[in-house]
Design a protein around this motif. Structure first.
Motif, short mmCIF file in Angstrom:
data_model
loop_
_atom_site.label_atom_id
_atom_site.label_comp_id
_atom_site.label_asym_id
_atom_site.label_seq_id
_atom_site.Cartn_x
_atom_site.Cartn_y
_atom_site.Cartn_z
N ALA A 142 0.83 -1.21 0.00
CA ALA A 142 0.00 0.00 0.00
C ALA A 142 0.86 1.26 0.00
N ASP A 143 1.93 1.26 0.80
CA ASP A 143 2.81 2.42 0.86
C ASP A 143 3.61 2.58 -0.43
N ALA A 144 4.08 1.46 -1.00
CA ALA A 144 4.84 1.52 -2.25
C ALA A 144 3.94 2.02 -3.39
N LEU A 145 2.72 1.51 -3.45
CA LEU A 145 1.78 1.94 -4.49
C LEU A 145 1.45 3.42 -4.34
N PHE A 146 1.15 3.85 -3.13
CA PHE A 146 0.77 5.25 -2.91
C PHE A 146 1.92 6.18 -3.28
N THR A 147 3.13 5.84 -2.88
CA THR A 147 4.27 6.69 -3.21
C THR A 147 4.53 6.71 -4.70
N ALA A 148 4.36 5.56 -5.36
CA ALA A 148 4.56 5.49 -6.81
C ALA A 148 3.55 6.38 -7.53
N VAL A 149 2.28 6.28 -7.13
CA VAL A 149 1.25 7.12 -7.75
C VAL A 149 1.52 8.58 -7.46
N SER A 150 1.90 8.90 -6.22
CA SER A 150 2.17 10.28 -5.85
C SER A 150 3.34 10.86 -6.63
N ALA A 151 4.36 10.02 -6.91
CA ALA A 151 5.52 10.49 -7.67
C ALA A 151 5.19 10.62 -9.15
N VAL A 152 4.65 9.59 -9.76
CA VAL A 152 4.36 9.61 -11.19
C VAL A 152 3.26 10.63 -11.51
N CYS A 153 2.33 10.82 -10.58
CA CYS A 153 1.26 11.81 -10.78
C CYS A 153 1.65 13.18 -10.23
N VAL A 154 2.91 13.34 -9.85
CA VAL A 154 3.48 14.61 -9.34
C VAL A 154 2.55 15.27 -8.32
N THR A 155 2.17 14.51 -7.29
CA THR A 155 1.26 15.01 -6.27
C THR A 155 1.99 15.51 -5.04
N GLY A 161 -6.31 17.27 -7.32
CA GLY A 161 -5.60 18.37 -7.97
C GLY A 161 -4.10 18.17 -8.00
N THR A 162 -3.63 17.00 -7.56
CA THR A 162 -2.20 16.66 -7.50
C THR A 162 -1.41 17.80 -6.87
N CYS A 163 -1.92 18.32 -5.75
CA CYS A 163 -1.31 19.47 -5.10
C CYS A 163 -0.25 19.04 -4.09
N GLY A 164 -0.62 18.18 -3.13
CA GLY A 164 0.36 17.71 -2.16
C GLY A 164 0.23 18.31 -0.78
N LEU A 165 -0.53 19.41 -0.64
CA LEU A 165 -0.79 19.94 0.69
C LEU A 165 -1.69 18.96 1.44
N SER A 166 -1.49 18.84 2.76
CA SER A 166 -2.24 17.84 3.50
C SER A 166 -2.46 18.28 4.94
N THR A 167 -3.57 17.84 5.49
CA THR A 167 -3.86 18.05 6.91
C THR A 167 -3.32 16.89 7.75
N GLY A 168 -2.68 15.92 7.11
CA GLY A 168 -2.12 14.76 7.81
C GLY A 168 -2.95 13.51 7.70
N LEU A 169 -4.00 13.54 6.86
CA LEU A 169 -4.90 12.39 6.75
C LEU A 169 -4.19 11.18 6.16
N ALA A 224 -6.17 6.18 -6.07
CA ALA A 224 -7.03 6.20 -7.26
C ALA A 224 -7.43 7.63 -7.61
N THR A 225 -7.68 8.46 -6.59
CA THR A 225 -8.05 9.86 -6.83
C THR A 225 -6.90 10.62 -7.48
N MET A 226 -5.68 10.38 -7.00
CA MET A 226 -4.51 11.01 -7.62
C MET A 226 -4.37 10.60 -9.07
N PHE A 227 -4.54 9.32 -9.34
CA PHE A 227 -4.38 8.81 -10.70
C PHE A 227 -5.41 9.43 -11.64
N LEU A 228 -6.67 9.44 -11.20
CA LEU A 228 -7.73 10.01 -12.04
C LEU A 228 -7.54 11.51 -12.22
#
Length: 478
Positions: free
Chosen positions: A61-74, A421-429, A443-447
């Motif tokens: 789950a962590d590897a997938l999330f980081t991969a999506v966040s990196a490739v989707c520039v989030t 919005g592939t922004c990256g700001l977060s409240t810590g969720l 999935a939201t980042m990818f879409l």
């Protein structure tokens, strides 16, 4: 008539032809598949023991999330980015961000160029689709509002040059500034390159655990980051047009299209409006801007306005913002930056078209107009579909995450829109979230990154023509 490549093996020829045929039949689906394969590849790389600092395999789950966040520039993360990953993992993330920042369709066209060894009409159509979503549909296309097919090769060259030149310039400026903060020469060089890439691609990852907090009062550093973020967010077609103006100043009126004008005006109006609202809403909040002087508070307000569009960097704890400021940030993140940029969101030109349509309706005129140009109604249809798809994705993800976590609506909505919005700001969720929440946000980042119009075109096969028309009837609206 099929083209025979001299010296090519029959198997590779057939594979190239099959890929070319598929890309021509459905460019949107081809681009989505390319992006999905990139995510899977980066997930596998980040899941390797060599990618983590502890040399233990990273949970899927962590590897997938980081991969999506990196490739989707989030820029969102479920782990501590500075402590969890090894040097190898950081390199994997760095290249994932660089590749993802190019854009879905532009990346697909680049692969098509590699496959075919030349930029033919099909590859040009795919690349041009990233600068003008209307090409996903049959019918008249306002080519003057984007990059023309004949200019696609120049656009691809511009993308390559702008990525290298802007990131290199930012690195050169940041390097001595990092030295003044006590960094060693090696660490300063590494972090300068890292920060410049994360800024231009609008990702927001930082190479140190404190983020930008150590540089909160270094306005030269923050200004460089902010300018680099904005250059990435206005879009490659805008950069391409401005570069042509520099080379041919006498042809400025012909080169600067309506798309460029709308993008620049809408982007900087929202930038100014966001800065003013942040200052008005937060200047009395002691946990954000209340402890700063008037000048410092104004600067930080406008810096946050630039980052809220898609940059993802922050000098303050986002969870300490007032609810009203969180809502302002939600709107800015949802809008995002320019079309065919490293930013996400529905894009500023989409919002501009909707406002122009509202103004035309209020005036009682049939057509939308801006800068002495008429905008066809099919552009409005695309804009409405982009907003509706985006709102549907955000609403569905928010309801799902709320049902899973039971967290407050303002924090859940903030992080979901940040993912879309592939922004990256977060409240810590996202940090430490359960796997179901991680998958929903991924999935939201990818879409959000592939674009709602690309997704709609891929699912609906919008290239099909209807050979009949049903009787017309007008429903009551409003």
């Amino acid at each position: 008539m099929p083209v025979t490549v001299v010296g090519a093996r029959p198997g590779s020829r057939r594979l190239r032809q099959a890929l070319s045929d598929f890309a021509a039949a459905s460019p949107s689906r081809f681009a989505i598949i390319v992006f999905a394969l990139l995510v899977l590849l980066w997930t596998a790389l980040l899941g390797l023991p060599v990618s983590s600092a502890s040399h233990a395999a990273t949970p899927f789950a962590d590897a997938l999330f980081t991969a999506v966040s990196a490739v989707c520039v989030t820029g969102l993360s479920t782990v501590d980015m500075t402590a969890h990953w090894s040097r190898f993992g950081e390199v994997v993330i760095y290249f994932g961000v660089q590749i993802g920042g190019i854009g879905v369709l532009t990346l697909a066209s680049t692969l098509g160029l590699i496959i075919s060894r030349h930029l033919g009409l099909r590859a040009r159509l795919i690349a041009a689709g990233d600068t003008n979503p209307l090409r996903a549909h049959r019918g008249p296309v306002a080519e003057g509002q984007a990059v023309r097919l004949g200019e696609v090769r120049g656009l691809l060259v511009t993308i390559a040059i702008s990525v290298v030149a802007i990131e290199a310039a930012a690195s050169v400026i940041l390097f001595p500034l990092l030295l003044t903060h006590g960094f060693t020469i090696g660490a300063a060089a590494r972090d300068a390159v890292y920060y410049s890439a994360m800024a231009f691609t609008n990702t927001g990852f930082t190479p140190n655990s404190n983020g930008l907090v150590p540089f909160a009062h270094d306005y030269a550093f923050l200004s460089t980051i902010g300018l680099t973020v904005m250059l990435g967010a206005i879009g490659f077609p805008v950069i391409y047009s401005l570069a042509r103006v520099v080379r041919h100043p006498g042809q400025r009126r012909r080169i600067i299209s309506l798309h460029v004008k709308l993008t620049l005006v809408a982007y900087f109006v929202l930038f100014a409006l966001g800065g003013v609202l942040y200052w008005l809403l937060e200047h009395g909040n002691p946990r954000t801007l209340g402890h700063l002087s008037a000048g410092d508070g104004v600067f930080q307000s406008f810096f946050l306005s630039a980052m809220a569009r898609s940059g993802g960097f922050s000098t303050i704890d986002i969870s300490h913002l007032h609810g009203s400021s969180l809502l302002v940030t939600d709107m800015l993140m949802f809008i995002g930056g320019g079309s065919a940029s490293t930013a996400g969101g529905i894009k500023v030109t989409t919002l501009a078209v909707l406002f122009l349509a509202a103004i035309a309706e209020a005036k009682g005129v049939e057509s939308m107009e801006a800068f002495h140009r008429r905008i066809p109604n099919d552009v409005l249809r695309v804009a409405v579909s982009v907003v509706l798809w985006g709102a549907t994705i955000v609403a569905s993800a928010s309801v799902t995450v709320l049902a899973i976590t039971g967290d407050s609506l303002d924090h859940v909505l903030f992080d979901v829109i940040s993912a879309f919005g592939t922004c990256g700001l977060s409240t810590g969720l996202a940090m430490g979230a359960s796997p179901p929440v991680v998958y929903v946000l991924a999935a939201t980042m990818f879409l959000g990154r592939i674009g709602s119009i690309t997704l709609a075109a891929a699912l609906a096969q919008s290239q099909r023509q209807r050979l009949y028309a049903r009787p017309e009837e007008r429903p009551i609206v409003g």
